[in-house]
Design a protein around this motif. Structure first.
Motif, PDB file in Angstrom:
ATOM      1  N   LEU A   1      12.619  19.614  16.748  1.00  0.00           N
ATOM      2  CA  LEU A   1      13.606  18.622  17.180  1.00  0.00           C
ATOM      3  C   LEU A   1      14.712  19.263  18.013  1.00  0.00           C
ATOM      4  CD1 LEU A   1      13.994  16.321  14.027  1.00  0.00           C
ATOM      5  CD2 LEU A   1      12.796  15.840  16.179  1.00  0.00           C
ATOM      6  N   MET A   2      15.122  20.456  17.619  1.00  0.00           N
ATOM      7  CA  MET A   2      16.157  21.165  18.377  1.00  0.00           C
ATOM      8  C   MET A   2      15.637  21.518  19.764  1.00  0.00           C
ATOM      9  SD  MET A   2      18.156  24.706  17.404  1.00  0.00           S
ATOM     10  CE  MET A   2      18.592  24.023  15.794  1.00  0.00           C
ATOM     11  N   LEU A   3      14.380  21.992  19.822  1.00  0.00           N
ATOM     12  CA  LEU A   3      13.787  22.348  21.107  1.00  0.00           C
ATOM     13  C   LEU A   3      13.643  21.116  21.990  1.00  0.00           C
ATOM     14  CD1 LEU A   3      10.963  24.730  21.999  1.00  0.00           C
ATOM     15  CD2 LEU A   3      10.559  22.308  22.443  1.00  0.00           C
ATOM     16  N   ALA A   4      13.152  20.012  21.423  1.00  0.00           N
ATOM     17  CA  ALA A   4      12.943  18.788  22.193  1.00  0.00           C
ATOM     18  C   ALA A   4      14.260  18.257  22.742  1.00  0.00           C
ATOM     19  CB  ALA A   4      12.269  17.733  21.317  1.00  0.00           C
ATOM     20  N   LEU A   5      15.320  18.329  21.941  1.00  0.00           N
ATOM     21  CA  LEU A   5      16.623  17.848  22.385  1.00  0.00           C
ATOM     22  C   LEU A   5      17.180  18.726  23.506  1.00  0.00           C
ATOM     23  CD1 LEU A   5      19.002  15.919  22.060  1.00  0.00           C
ATOM     24  CD2 LEU A   5      19.905  17.440  20.287  1.00  0.00           C
ATOM     25  N   ALA A   6      17.092  20.045  23.340  1.00  0.00           N
ATOM     26  CA  ALA A   6      17.591  20.965  24.363  1.00  0.00           C
ATOM     27  C   ALA A   6      16.829  20.785  25.669  1.00  0.00           C
ATOM     28  CB  ALA A   6      17.458  22.407  23.867  1.00  0.00           C
ATOM     29  N   HIS A   7      15.534  20.584  25.564  1.00  0.00           N
ATOM     30  CA  HIS A   7      14.702  20.401  26.747  1.00  0.00           C
ATOM     31  C   HIS A   7      15.066  19.115  27.478  1.00  0.00           C
ATOM     32  CE1 HIS A   7      10.783  19.141  28.702  1.00  0.00           C
ATOM     33  NE2 HIS A   7      11.063  20.276  29.305  1.00  0.00           N
ATOM     34  N   PHE A   8      15.257  18.031  26.735  1.00  0.00           N
ATOM     35  CA  PHE A   8      15.578  16.757  27.379  1.00  0.00           C
ATOM     36  C   PHE A   8      16.967  16.790  28.000  1.00  0.00           C
ATOM     37  CE2 PHE A   8      17.057  12.291  27.330  1.00  0.00           C
ATOM     38  CZ  PHE A   8      16.095  11.762  28.184  1.00  0.00           C
ATOM     39  N   MET A   9      17.922  17.445  27.346  1.00  0.00           N
ATOM     40  CA  MET A   9      19.266  17.557  27.908  1.00  0.00           C
ATOM     41  C   MET A   9      19.224  18.298  29.241  1.00  0.00           C
ATOM     42  SD  MET A   9      21.490  15.962  26.063  1.00  0.00           S
ATOM     43  CE  MET A   9      20.200  14.722  25.847  1.00  0.00           C
ATOM     44  N   ALA A  10      18.350  19.293  29.323  1.00  0.00           N
ATOM     45  CA  ALA A  10      18.211  20.046  30.568  1.00  0.00           C
ATOM     46  C   ALA A  10      17.646  19.160  31.677  1.00  0.00           C
ATOM     47  CB  ALA A  10      17.312  21.262  30.356  1.00  0.00           C
ATOM     48  N   LEU A  11      16.764  18.227  31.315  1.00  0.00           N
ATOM     49  CA  LEU A  11      16.190  17.322  32.311  1.00  0.00           C
ATOM     50  C   LEU A  11      17.254  16.403  32.910  1.00  0.00           C
ATOM     51  CD1 LEU A  11      12.791  16.141  30.756  1.00  0.00           C
ATOM     52  CD2 LEU A  11      13.153  17.756  32.625  1.00  0.00           C
TER      53      LEU A  11
ATOM     54  N   ASN B   1      10.556  28.332  41.473  1.00  0.00           N
ATOM     55  CA  ASN B   1      11.875  28.324  40.845  1.00  0.00           C
ATOM     56  C   ASN B   1      11.801  29.164  39.563  1.00  0.00           C
ATOM     57  OD1 ASN B   1      14.388  27.868  39.803  1.00  0.00           O
ATOM     58  ND2 ASN B   1      14.138  25.674  39.509  1.00  0.00           N
ATOM     59  N   PRO B   2      12.074  30.470  39.668  1.00  0.00           N
ATOM     60  CA  PRO B   2      11.927  31.351  38.497  1.00  0.00           C
ATOM     61  C   PRO B   2      12.864  30.994  37.350  1.00  0.00           C
ATOM     62  CG  PRO B   2      13.084  32.483  40.282  1.00  0.00           C
ATOM     63  CD  PRO B   2      12.540  31.197  40.855  1.00  0.00           C
ATOM     64  N   LYS B   3      13.882  30.164  37.620  1.00  0.00           N
ATOM     65  CA  LYS B   3      14.755  29.734  36.539  1.00  0.00           C
ATOM     66  C   LYS B   3      13.985  28.908  35.517  1.00  0.00           C
ATOM     67  CE  LYS B   3      19.181  29.858  38.971  1.00  0.00           C
ATOM     68  NZ  LYS B   3      20.374  29.094  39.402  1.00  0.00           N
ATOM     69  N   ASN B   4      12.900  28.262  35.970  1.00  0.00           N
ATOM     70  CA  ASN B   4      12.050  27.528  35.036  1.00  0.00           C
ATOM     71  C   ASN B   4      11.464  28.479  34.000  1.00  0.00           C
ATOM     72  OD1 ASN B   4      12.389  24.960  36.081  1.00  0.00           O
ATOM     73  ND2 ASN B   4      10.674  25.121  37.490  1.00  0.00           N
ATOM     74  N   ALA B   5      11.041  29.660  34.485  1.00  0.00           N
ATOM     75  CA  ALA B   5      10.459  30.642  33.576  1.00  0.00           C
ATOM     76  C   ALA B   5      11.492  31.133  32.575  1.00  0.00           C
ATOM     77  CB  ALA B   5       9.902  31.823  34.381  1.00  0.00           C
TER      78      ALA B   5
ATOM     79  N   TYR C   1      12.189  28.325  29.955  1.00  0.00           N
ATOM     80  CA  TYR C   1      11.162  28.150  28.940  1.00  0.00           C
ATOM     81  C   TYR C   1      11.057  29.366  28.029  1.00  0.00           C
ATOM     82  CZ  TYR C   1       9.633  23.805  31.011  1.00  0.00           C
ATOM     83  OH  TYR C   1       9.585  22.501  31.462  1.00  0.00           O
ATOM     84  N   MET C   2      11.326  30.542  28.578  1.00  0.00           N
ATOM     85  CA  MET C   2      11.299  31.729  27.730  1.00  0.00           C
ATOM     86  C   MET C   2      12.378  31.633  26.650  1.00  0.00           C
ATOM     87  SD  MET C   2      11.789  35.770  28.630  1.00  0.00           S
ATOM     88  CE  MET C   2      13.535  35.538  28.956  1.00  0.00           C
ATOM     89  N   SER C   3      13.581  31.172  27.048  1.00  0.00           N
ATOM     90  CA  SER C   3      14.660  31.063  26.083  1.00  0.00           C
ATOM     91  C   SER C   3      14.355  29.988  25.034  1.00  0.00           C
ATOM     92  CB  SER C   3      15.983  30.758  26.792  1.00  0.00           C
ATOM     93  OG  SER C   3      15.935  29.499  27.431  1.00  0.00           O
ATOM     94  N   LEU C   4      13.777  28.873  25.490  1.00  0.00           N
ATOM     95  CA  LEU C   4      13.434  27.810  24.545  1.00  0.00           C
ATOM     96  C   LEU C   4      12.378  28.270  23.541  1.00  0.00           C
ATOM     97  CD1 LEU C   4      13.196  24.480  26.600  1.00  0.00           C
ATOM     98  CD2 LEU C   4      14.978  25.152  24.991  1.00  0.00           C
ATOM     99  N   MET C   5      11.332  28.879  24.066  1.00  0.00           N
ATOM    100  CA  MET C   5      10.181  29.214  23.231  1.00  0.00           C
ATOM    101  C   MET C   5      10.433  30.406  22.324  1.00  0.00           C
ATOM    102  SD  MET C   5       7.815  26.951  24.103  1.00  0.00           S
ATOM    103  CE  MET C   5       6.129  27.505  23.974  1.00  0.00           C
ATOM    104  N   THR C   6      11.369  31.265  22.707  1.00  0.00           N
ATOM    105  CA  THR C   6      11.621  32.450  21.887  1.00  0.00           C
ATOM    106  C   THR C   6      12.860  32.299  21.018  1.00  0.00           C
ATOM    107  OG1 THR C   6      12.831  33.471  23.731  1.00  0.00           O
ATOM    108  CG2 THR C   6      10.481  33.978  23.529  1.00  0.00           C
ATOM    109  N   VAL C   7      13.975  31.918  21.633  1.00  0.00           N
ATOM    110  CA  VAL C   7      15.232  31.842  20.884  1.00  0.00           C
ATOM    111  C   VAL C   7      15.219  30.695  19.874  1.00  0.00           C
ATOM    112  CG1 VAL C   7      17.722  31.518  21.055  1.00  0.00           C
ATOM    113  CG2 VAL C   7      16.518  32.873  22.783  1.00  0.00           C
ATOM    114  N   ILE C   8      14.800  29.504  20.316  1.00  0.00           N
ATOM    115  CA  ILE C   8      14.850  28.337  19.428  1.00  0.00           C
ATOM    116  C   ILE C   8      13.720  28.354  18.411  1.00  0.00           C
ATOM    117  CG2 ILE C   8      14.677  25.831  19.313  1.00  0.00           C
ATOM    118  CD1 ILE C   8      16.185  25.632  21.890  1.00  0.00           C
ATOM    119  N   LEU C   9      12.506  28.645  18.869  1.00  0.00           N
ATOM    120  CA  LEU C   9      11.367  28.602  17.945  1.00  0.00           C
ATOM    121  C   LEU C   9      11.317  29.809  17.019  1.00  0.00           C
ATOM    122  CD1 LEU C   9       8.475  27.176  20.158  1.00  0.00           C
ATOM    123  CD2 LEU C   9      10.000  25.972  18.590  1.00  0.00           C
TER     124      LEU C   9
END
Length: 208
Positions: free
Chosen positions: A11-21, A127-131, A134-142
C-alpha cells in the motif's frame, strides 16, 4: 495464493507511485502535445509505449539493476540520448501553428501506430530518472525481505497503473467537448508542452 504475492509494504509503494504520477513529467507533456490534436486514437499507443518503457526499467531493477548502475558510460549515454530526444520532440511541438480542426476526422490516426508506440517507449527509456525512481521504490520501500514473486507483482501493478493513468489523461484531453473548449488554444498548448520539454532537455544537458 494472491495474498502471498502482496508484500507488507504494498500500500505504501502503491501510494508513493501514484503520487509520483500526479507530478507532470516528460511523459505527461508528450501525451498532452499529441492528445490535444489527435485525440485518443492518435495518442493511445504513446501510452502503451510509455508503460512498456517503465516495464523495462522495472525488469532491470528486479533482474540486475547493479549492472546498469555501475556502468557510468551507459548511464551517461542514456542521459544524453534522453536530453536530445526531449529537445527534438519539444522543438517540433514548439513549431505548432494555429489551424482549423476537422471535427469529423479529428479522431482519425494521423500519427502512425508504430511512431506512436516508439515515441512513448523512447520517452520512458531515455529518462534514466525512471530507473532511479523504481530502484528506490523497489528497494527502499519493499525492503530486503521481499521475494522475486512479490517484486514482479508490484511491477505489473505499477505498469498497469501507468498505462491506465496515461490513457485517462489522453482520453480527457481528446474528448470532443474539451477540444471544442480548447479549439483556439490547441496550438498554444502544444507550444507550451514543447517549451516544457525543451527546458527539461536543457536541464538534463546541464546536469549530465
Amino acid at each position: 495464493m494472491l495474498s502471498s504475492l502482496i508484500p507488507p509494504a504494498f500500500l505504501m509503494l502503491a501510494l508513493a507511485h501514484f503520487m509520483a504520477l500526479l507530478s507532470p513529467g516528460p511523459d505527461f507533456f508528450l501525451i498532452t502535445g499529441y492528445a490535444v490534436r489527435y485525440r485518443l486514437a492518435g495518442s493511445a499507443l504513446i501510452c502503451f509505449g510509455i508503460a512498456s518503457g517503465n516495464a523495462v526499467y522495472i525488469a532491470l531493477v528486479i533482474g540486475g539493476w547493479q549492472v546498469l548502475k555501475e556502468s557510468h558510460v551507459l548511464f551517461s549515454a542514456i542521459q544524453w540520448g534522453g536530453a536530445a530526444y526531449l529537445l527534438y520532440i519539444g522543438y517540433h511541438l514548439l513549431k505548432s501553428r494555429e489551424r482549423a480542426l476537422n471535427w469529423h476526422t479529428a479522431s482519425e490516426v494521423r500519427v502512425s501506430k508504430g511512431k506512436q508506440f516508439f515515441l512513448g517507449l523512447a520517452s520512458a527509456i531515455l529518462n534514466p530518472k525512471n530507473a532511479l525512481f523504481y530502484m528506490s521504490l523497489m528497494t527502499v520501500i519493499l525492503g530486503r525481505q521481499v521475494s522475486v514473486e512479490q517484486q514482479v507483482f508490484c511491477g505489473v501493478w505499477m505498469v498497469c497503473v501507468v498505462l491506465v493513468w496515461d490513457l485517462a489523461v489522453a482520453s480527457f484531453l481528446g474528448h470532443s467537448r474539451v477540444q471544442h473548449l480548447l479549439s483556439r488554444k490547441i496550438h498554444r498548448i502544444e507550444q507550451m508542452a514543447g517549451g516544457v520539454l525543451c527546458l527539461m532537455a536543457v536541464f538534463l544537458f546541464i546536469s549530465v
